[in-house]
Scaffold this motif. Sequence first.
Motif, PDB file in Angstrom:
ATOM      1  N   ALA A  32      17.219  41.562  29.531  1.00 58.98           N
ATOM      2  CA  ALA A  32      18.021  40.877  30.661  1.00 58.98           C
ATOM      3  C   ALA A  32      18.693  41.690  31.695  1.00 58.98           C
ATOM      4  O   ALA A  32      19.243  42.698  30.998  1.00 58.98           O
ATOM      5  N   PHE A  33      18.618  41.510  32.787  1.00 56.78           N
ATOM      6  CA  PHE A  33      19.400  42.038  33.754  1.00 56.78           C
ATOM      7  C   PHE A  33      20.242  41.134  34.467  1.00 56.78           C
ATOM      8  O   PHE A  33      20.073  40.315  35.125  1.00 56.78           O
ATOM      9  N   VAL A  34      21.646  41.141  33.993  1.00 57.17           N
ATOM     10  CA  VAL A  34      22.735  40.296  34.393  1.00 57.17           C
ATOM     11  C   VAL A  34      23.783  41.091  35.035  1.00 57.17           C
ATOM     12  O   VAL A  34      24.191  42.008  35.139  1.00 57.17           O
ATOM     13  N   ALA A  35      24.206  40.211  36.237  1.00 55.72           N
ATOM     14  CA  ALA A  35      25.250  40.888  37.067  1.00 55.72           C
ATOM     15  C   ALA A  35      26.619  39.982  36.961  1.00 55.72           C
ATOM     16  O   ALA A  35      26.450  38.599  36.736  1.00 55.72           O
ATOM     17  N   VAL A  36      27.440  40.625  36.945  1.00 58.54           N
ATOM     18  CA  VAL A  36      28.846  40.055  36.987  1.00 58.54           C
ATOM     19  C   VAL A  36      29.541  40.056  38.016  1.00 58.54           C
ATOM     20  O   VAL A  36      29.852  41.433  38.622  1.00 58.54           O
ATOM     21  N   VAL A  37      29.868  39.298  38.929  1.00 58.36           N
ATOM     22  CA  VAL A  37      30.368  39.441  40.316  1.00 58.36           C
ATOM     23  C   VAL A  37      31.934  38.498  40.457  1.00 58.36           C
ATOM     24  O   VAL A  37      32.059  37.790  39.695  1.00 58.36           O
ATOM     25  N   GLY A  38      32.728  38.904  41.437  1.00 54.74           N
ATOM     26  CA  GLY A  38      33.958  38.458  41.564  1.00 54.74           C
ATOM     27  C   GLY A  38      34.761  39.452  42.304  1.00 54.74           C
ATOM     28  O   GLY A  38      34.368  40.691  42.427  1.00 54.74           O
ATOM     29  N   PRO A  39      35.936  39.071  43.064  1.00 54.42           N
ATOM     30  CA  PRO A  39      36.620  39.818  43.723  1.00 54.42           C
ATOM     31  C   PRO A  39      37.653  40.655  42.783  1.00 54.42           C
ATOM     32  O   PRO A  39      37.342  40.574  41.569  1.00 54.42           O
ATOM     33  N   SER A  40      38.163  42.015  43.366  1.00 55.70           N
ATOM     34  CA  SER A  40      39.034  42.717  42.640  1.00 55.70           C
ATOM     35  C   SER A  40      40.317  41.942  41.612  1.00 55.70           C
ATOM     36  O   SER A  40      40.658  40.997  42.022  1.00 55.70           O
ATOM     37  N   GLY A  41      40.217  42.444  40.402  1.00 55.24           N
ATOM     38  CA  GLY A  41      41.191  41.826  39.616  1.00 55.24           C
ATOM     39  C   GLY A  41      40.524  40.736  38.790  1.00 55.24           C
ATOM     40  O   GLY A  41      41.365  40.129  37.861  1.00 55.24           O
ATOM     41  N   CYS A  42      39.433  40.440  38.927  1.00 55.31           N
ATOM     42  CA  CYS A  42      38.897  39.161  38.332  1.00 55.31           C
ATOM     43  C   CYS A  42      38.559  39.525  36.798  1.00 55.31           C
ATOM     44  O   CYS A  42      38.270  38.777  36.047  1.00 55.31           O
ATOM     45  N   GLY A  43      38.588  40.812  36.508  1.00 56.10           N
ATOM     46  CA  GLY A  43      38.464  41.231  35.030  1.00 56.10           C
ATOM     47  C   GLY A  43      36.923  41.932  34.809  1.00 56.10           C
ATOM     48  O   GLY A  43      36.439  42.076  33.702  1.00 56.10           O
ATOM     49  N   LYS A  44      36.078  42.386  35.809  1.00 57.32           N
ATOM     50  CA  LYS A  44      34.820  42.999  35.633  1.00 57.32           C
ATOM     51  C   LYS A  44      35.111  44.200  34.723  1.00 57.32           C
ATOM     52  O   LYS A  44      34.233  44.545  33.894  1.00 57.32           O
ATOM     53  N   SER A  45      35.961  45.090  35.142  1.00 56.31           N
ATOM     54  CA  SER A  45      36.219  46.261  34.271  1.00 56.31           C
ATOM     55  C   SER A  45      36.396  46.206  33.087  1.00 56.31           C
ATOM     56  O   SER A  45      36.046  46.998  31.851  1.00 56.31           O
ATOM     57  N   THR A  46      37.428  45.026  32.854  1.00 57.22           N
ATOM     58  CA  THR A  46      37.619  44.574  31.564  1.00 57.22           C
ATOM     59  C   THR A  46      36.580  44.288  30.560  1.00 57.22           C
ATOM     60  O   THR A  46      36.377  44.683  29.314  1.00 57.22           O
ATOM     61  N   LEU A  47      35.693  43.613  31.269  1.00 56.05           N
ATOM     62  CA  LEU A  47      34.573  43.092  30.727  1.00 56.05           C
ATOM     63  C   LEU A  47      33.819  44.285  30.204  1.00 56.05           C
ATOM     64  O   LEU A  47      33.328  44.429  28.889  1.00 56.05           O
ATOM     65  N   MET A  48      33.487  45.195  30.932  1.00 57.36           N
ATOM     66  CA  MET A  48      32.732  46.450  30.613  1.00 57.36           C
ATOM     67  C   MET A  48      33.465  47.443  29.440  1.00 57.36           C
ATOM     68  O   MET A  48      32.740  47.719  28.525  1.00 57.36           O
ATOM     69  N   LYS A  49      34.656  47.297  29.452  1.00 57.06           N
ATOM     70  CA  LYS A  49      35.600  48.030  28.211  1.00 57.06           C
ATOM     71  C   LYS A  49      35.120  47.479  27.169  1.00 57.06           C
ATOM     72  O   LYS A  49      35.076  48.130  26.067  1.00 57.06           O
ATOM     73  N   LEU A  50      35.215  46.098  27.240  1.00 53.28           N
ATOM     74  CA  LEU A  50      35.176  45.286  25.947  1.00 53.28           C
ATOM     75  C   LEU A  50      33.678  45.315  25.217  1.00 53.28           C
ATOM     76  O   LEU A  50      33.476  45.587  24.208  1.00 53.28           O
TER      77      LEU A  50
END
Length: 233
Positions: A32-50
Amino acid sequence: MAFVQFENVSLAYQPGGQTAIENVSFKVDENAFVAVVGPSGCGKSTLMKLVSGLKPASEGYVYVGNREVTGPLGIVGMAFQQANLLPWRTTLQNVMLPLEIVEPFRSQQKRQRCEHEAMARALLAKVGLAGCEDKFPWELSGGMQQRASICRALIHKPRLLMLDEPFGALDAFTREELWCLMRDLWQSEPFTAILVTHDLREAVFLADRVIVMSPKPGRIIDDRLVDLPRPRP
Ligand code: ADP
Ligand code: ADP
């Protein structure tokens, strides 16, 4: 079968401190191709690190390919906002880097090195960088550098590609070119892709599904399939 799975995942950067993401659960199907969107500080980078195993969850479980993530994964390719090409290596040598890390250079057979080089040349040609193999990063435009970094992320045929705003620093025209390129690469060879971005237009163009997060603490507030006729290159 889900390829990536988060089960009630929370992460606090300081033990007992504020949670960067809280009770996040979702599944991503294989290829699948999934995008995670949201404003700065919503945890996008944290998700990537996990997902990539660079940070352990404080609570909950992260699975990739049916195994709990406990450290950096070899089956993941990554591309970031900055291309991060090594300046002392040519474009070809940069793209071949992941193959050398998997198998140290000195232990490689000459025949295998030739195969790797042929793979890298073919991939560079596919992204429109034929003729740039021996150029150094500073001789390439920003868009070309990002094309090379996408090649580097895909050269070892990862089952999962993590994209952390790789188009964010590009001008609007180059960005849309690379969106089309990314979509083509994904359609021509199967891999699971997770893109984090604050650009909803980019998310909708590239992904089949968009997960929306909100900050303080990072939580999923929406998750839906994108069902739009897509402009084809
Ligand atoms: P982005 O919005 O692109 O993720 P940020 O500016 O939020 O970039 O973060 C840049 C880097 O700083 C990241 O590695 C992130 O983990 C780290 N960082 C972000 N917020 C904090 C914070 N409150 N304390 C310490 N490090 C942080
Ligand atoms: P995004 O990528 O969506 O901008 P991040 O994952 O970087 O979000 O950040 C989520 C939250 O975690 C933010 O409140 C941020 O300040 C915090 N944070 C990120 N990295 C760190 C860090 N290394 N140390 C402490 N807090 C951090």
